[in-house]
Design a protein around this motif. Sequence first.
Motif, PDB file in Angstrom:
ATOM      1  N   THR A   1      -2.081   3.721   5.068  1.00  0.00           N
ATOM      2  CA  THR A   1      -2.142   2.015   6.281  1.00  0.00           C
ATOM      3  C   THR A   1      -1.079   1.986   6.848  1.00  0.00           C
ATOM      4  O   THR A   1      -0.955   2.835   7.657  1.00  0.00           O
TER       5      THR A   1
ATOM      6  N   ASN B   1      -6.062  -0.840   4.832  1.00  0.00           N
ATOM      7  CA  ASN B   1      -5.559   0.915   3.839  1.00  0.00           C
ATOM      8  C   ASN B   1      -7.099   1.476   3.973  1.00  0.00           C
ATOM      9  O   ASN B   1      -8.308   0.980   4.148  1.00  0.00           O
TER      10      ASN B   1
ATOM     11  N   PHE C   1       1.058  -1.073  -0.489  1.00  0.00           N
ATOM     12  CA  PHE C   1       0.330  -0.349   0.504  1.00  0.00           C
ATOM     13  C   PHE C   1       0.869   1.323   0.258  1.00  0.00           C
ATOM     14  O   PHE C   1       0.198   2.044  -0.309  1.00  0.00           O
TER      15      PHE C   1
END
Length: 880
Positions: A67, A95, A20
């Motif tokens: 995240t 996330n 992420f």
Amino acid sequence: MSVEIKLTSTEIRARFLDFFVGKGHLKVPSSSLVPRNDPTVLLTTAGMQQMIPYFLGRETPPAIRLTSAQKCFRTTDIDKVGNQRTLTFFEMLGNFSVGDYFKREAITFAWEFLTRVVQLPAERLHPTVHPEDNEAPKLWSEIAGFADEAIVRLDDNWWGPPGASGPCGPDSEIYYDRGVEYGCGRSDCQPGCDCERFLEIWNLVFMQYYQDFDGSRTPLPRPNIDTGMGLERLTMVLQGKESVFDTDMFRTLIDYFADLAHTAYGRDAKTDVSLRVLADHVRALVFLAADGVLPSNEGRGYIFRRILRRAVRHGKLLGLDKAFLAEATDVVAGLMGDYYTELRTQRARIAEILSLEEKKFSQTLNTGLALLSDLLATLKLRQQKVIPGEDVFKLYDTHGFPVELTQEIAAEQGFTVDTAGFEQSMQRQQERSRSASTFVQAQDDRALTAILQRVGPTEFTGYSGVTGNGKVVALVVNGEEVESISAPQQALVVLDSTPFYAESGGQIGDRGDLSGPLGIFKVEDTRRPLKGLIVHYGQLNEGHLRVGESVQAEVIGQRREDTMRNHSATHLLHKALRDLLGSQVEQRGSLVEPERLRFDFSSPRALTASDLAQIDTQINRWIRADFPVQTNIMPLQDAMETGAMALFGEKYEDLVRVVSMGSSIELCGGTHCASTGQIGIYITVQEASVAAGIRRIEALTGRAAEAYLRGRSATVESLATKLQTQPDGLETRVEQVLQDLAAARRQIAQYQREEAQRQAEQVAQQALQIADAAVVAASVDAPDDKVLREMGDIVRSKLGQPGVVVLAATFGERIALQVSVDAALTKRGLHAGKLAGAVGARLGGKGGGRPESAQGGGKNKAELGAALDLVPALVKEKLK
């Protein structure tokens, strides 16, 4: 069937976060298990919890894409820990989008991570959606190729707001198919089934609405994304394990405890349960302690204590007779300390907390288990299945055995607990404790005397502030010195130095906290029971406290400030009274507390409203002048030569503390404002006599005075609104209302007299002739006793001959009687008081009075008719 990829839990966490970050997200550290600015929950329960202020717009996020791997703790299933899946502490991977991307990106990211990064077979992944969400199914079809009929609609795919109102929206959960061998065998088995086949691993929440208090929802201008995936579950799937406890996140801990117990995991089902409980609970305890949670009997501290007690009990079931929790801290730190570095930096503190609490509970557990085992064996012989509340209380009160542990062990063996009987026993014990308080006080005094002789006087540091450091030099519990205390013990704490002011000179003692390395002591009062010795009275709310430990002492600042305002104002009041009434005014007592001040003084007369107005005006003039409050230590004789006022009857040391503010100079050891301006405002609220020649003034300052004025202002506004006028015209309007009310009362009184006259004349016409007397016994309507008496007089005057009149009227729940007898008839034996007594008795009441006039009554309305029917017979009996 398992997947081929083999990753450690550490690698899985890193891959998720790195993925992420590569998608433009900022990696944020896990927040504490103790929620920040969220009183609705005791502990952090989800990864999105630290994001709520961003989603609600209360705070600006560090980035719009975030995240994290978040420490989480859920308490609802503590009793179920030990099965294959249930945990208390776990990690949530997530996330988040704060008004940036939405459903398309969230689904795309999730699918890419699961199928490409960690390479889960696409055919084993199954999304679910909310039935009213028409967008998500289309996106799943477009992005991952799912046919519409393969996407399951579940009503519980909805995330509600954290309170009664707030952001909310549908969600999409991703399930992993573990295989038909884990299923229920039904043909319609699918995600959402209660069987073990389909395992939820990721939840994508689409926060697109705002829910109002009435339940209505409106679209958000910028929707948010919140996702959560349990690291333990994902690790179980990726490592191809039957249970989360088979993964590398737990097996090291399980094998550690198995070695200690000289057993092996998987050998015995009962033993395996205890090993799983230990693995979960020790992880939980280490993380709770690292985030500052300490054992106590309330809130999150109670959760800590309950988990530790369960862990110790399961350790005993495994045969672990020696302390084992502290050493397990190193195992947890070794497993997870690279990412959660606080486990290593606080390792020694965590180990000491666990060691102290385990040591405290182990002996209790050994004794309690033996006694409970004997009790259950006896109940089995009697074929009883309910443990008496009194026995449960004895285990708790005498031996310290927790009630919830008794309930848990009882349930395992098919017993229940008489909780009502337990509560009754607890109440009786509290009553006994209150009656023993005098004896305990005498014991405390003896212990404190010995402490003062040994350690000397306490240094007071509170003139310069409300915080300070001190060392615990003594602890007293129930009149005995002890070396340590544990939550939730009540105790007396003595420090070598303290900023806490001890009650004296009319000023009440401070309250606040003493925070040690392993515990927090709540100071409920501070006193000086012996000259020179300051003692903190209160309760250890969390953890442990020992003699020799250093503590951070912190007084409740606002409470001290309010008290100082009132104390400084007391000095100004004393000076104002002497200026107004003369030097004969002497202080005879005072009370200085945060909410108010009370000042007793000698005065030959009461103060008029004009006097009080002058005093208030003068004191507020001195407050606005903002005189500095100065203190000096000097010999008593020098102080008296400056004109300083001393308290009547008080004995002083050779060196005294002199407090001056403007023209006020007094001997005083209390705490004060830095200048008179800090008092804010002064208002006298009451002046009264308390003894011959002694008057009392009660007054408010600062915040309390402001609240008082706001309340009075609100009352004036409310009255003005109700009386349909402006506040300035309220007095005139009230005068008018009072005049109207007086006129209305006169009209009502006139009507009542006229109605009484009418009823009396009507009743007189219904008189019975008995012998040569007229007899009236009737129930009438009357507004009060006075009118009832007047009606009786009217009836007698209308009879035209000697008579007996008994009238009854109902006033609410009460029946009133009015009885009158002509003097000519009293000579023949009739007595109004005896008649009232007889009739009143029939009404369930009584009556009495003089021969000619009497009163009575009762409450038995059903007997009113029968009671009045007695009168003719009683009169006839006397006159025959």
